[in-house]
Design a protein around this motif. Structure first.
Motif, PDB file in Angstrom:
ATOM      1  N   THR A  17       0.902  -1.116  -0.064  1.00 54.99           N
ATOM      2  CA  THR A  17       0.149   0.102   0.109  1.00 54.99           C
ATOM      3  C   THR A  17       0.783   1.146  -0.096  1.00 54.99           C
ATOM      4  O   THR A  17       0.088   2.295  -0.678  1.00 54.99           O
ATOM      5  N   ALA A  18       1.990   1.242   0.851  1.00 54.77           N
ATOM      6  CA  ALA A  18       3.093   2.583   0.768  1.00 54.77           C
ATOM      7  C   ALA A  18       3.960   2.693  -0.353  1.00 54.77           C
ATOM      8  O   ALA A  18       3.810   4.059  -0.794  1.00 54.77           O
ATOM      9  N   ILE A  19       3.903   1.262  -0.920  1.00 56.48           N
ATOM     10  CA  ILE A  19       4.740   1.903  -2.064  1.00 56.48           C
ATOM     11  C   ILE A  19       3.974   2.221  -3.704  1.00 56.48           C
ATOM     12  O   ILE A  19       3.727   2.864  -4.381  1.00 56.48           O
ATOM     13  N   ARG A  20       2.647   1.790  -3.561  1.00 54.23           N
ATOM     14  CA  ARG A  20       1.228   2.132  -4.141  1.00 54.23           C
ATOM     15  C   ARG A  20       1.214   4.174  -4.118  1.00 54.23           C
ATOM     16  O   ARG A  20       1.597   5.014  -5.588  1.00 54.23           O
ATOM     17  N   ALA A  21       1.180   4.262  -2.778  1.00 53.23           N
ATOM     18  CA  ALA A  21       0.906   5.668  -2.655  1.00 53.23           C
ATOM     19  C   ALA A  21       1.396   6.710  -3.506  1.00 53.23           C
ATOM     20  O   ALA A  21       1.719   7.509  -3.566  1.00 53.23           O
ATOM     21  N   ILE A  22       3.245   5.823  -2.677  1.00 51.14           N
ATOM     22  CA  ILE A  22       4.631   6.739  -3.690  1.00 51.14           C
ATOM     23  C   ILE A  22       4.477   6.796  -4.812  1.00 51.14           C
ATOM     24  O   ILE A  22       4.704   7.756  -5.784  1.00 51.14           O
ATOM     25  N   ILE A  23       3.839   5.695  -5.794  1.00 54.31           N
ATOM     26  CA  ILE A  23       4.240   5.384  -7.156  1.00 54.31           C
ATOM     27  C   ILE A  23       3.078   6.614  -7.685  1.00 54.31           C
ATOM     28  O   ILE A  23       3.446   7.374  -8.739  1.00 54.31           O
ATOM     29  N   ARG A  24       2.288   6.654  -7.111  1.00 53.98           N
ATOM     30  CA  ARG A  24       1.252   7.336  -7.515  1.00 53.98           C
ATOM     31  C   ARG A  24       1.276   8.624  -7.402  1.00 53.98           C
ATOM     32  O   ARG A  24       1.290   9.526  -8.678  1.00 53.98           O
ATOM     33  N   GLN A  25       1.794   9.309  -5.957  1.00 50.77           N
ATOM     34  CA  GLN A  25       2.491  10.654  -5.907  1.00 50.77           C
ATOM     35  C   GLN A  25       3.312  10.467  -7.130  1.00 50.77           C
ATOM     36  O   GLN A  25       3.838  12.140  -7.499  1.00 50.77           O
ATOM     37  N   GLU A  26       4.295   9.787  -7.296  1.00 48.12           N
ATOM     38  CA  GLU A  26       5.209  10.412  -8.400  1.00 48.12           C
ATOM     39  C   GLU A  26       5.193  10.300  -9.743  1.00 48.12           C
ATOM     40  O   GLU A  26       5.313  11.758 -10.156  1.00 48.12           O
ATOM     41  N   LEU A  27       4.046   9.512 -10.149  1.00 44.31           N
ATOM     42  CA  LEU A  27       3.010  10.201 -11.228  1.00 44.31           C
ATOM     43  C   LEU A  27       1.905  10.958 -11.538  1.00 44.31           C
ATOM     44  O   LEU A  27       2.576  11.730 -12.701  1.00 44.31           O
TER      45      LEU A  27
END
Length: 121
Positions: A17-27
């Motif tokens: 979940t944390a990795i997905r949130a980081i990826i969304r922020q970077e995108l």
């Protein structure tokens, strides 16, 4: 002590979940940067570059600047024009001498000629 009870250790689900949130922020950040790039008309590009409109057309015909053509109209990416300006920048004599000096210093007993001056390294 159970691993799930520790506040400092994340479960696999929480890591994902944390990795997905980081990826969304970077995108979102990357898309935001891309959206800030503005398309310019020939007149706007000429004004930005400080050139006459015919000069911009000449650069287009010579494929020296990046452009897009849509229904007989030319458009220019502001970001790409800025990149082109930076690439077109010339070096000062000091910058050139520094680059030559670094190259020659790798060789033993090299000499460098700058203008009428000859330097032994």
């Amino acid at each position: 002590m159970d691993v799930s009870d520790s506040p400092h250790i994340l479960s696999d689900d929480r890591i994902v979940t944390a990795i997905r949130a980081i990826i969304r922020q970077e995108l979102a950040r990357a898309l935001d940067v891309q959206q800030k790039d503005k398309l310019l008309t020939v007149d706007e590009a000429a004004e930005m570059l400080g050139l006459a409109v015919p000069t911009v057309y000449k650069l287009v015909n010579q494929n020296k600047i990046s452009f897009m053509k849509r229904t007989r109209r030319l458009y220019f990416s502001e970001q790409r024009l800025n990149d082109w300006l930076l690439r077109s920048q010339t070096q000062t004599d000091d910058e050139r001498f520094g680059a030559v000096e670094k190259t020659v210093c790798k060789q033993k007993g090299g000499t460098v000629s700058v203008g009428q001056n000859l330097f032994m390294l």
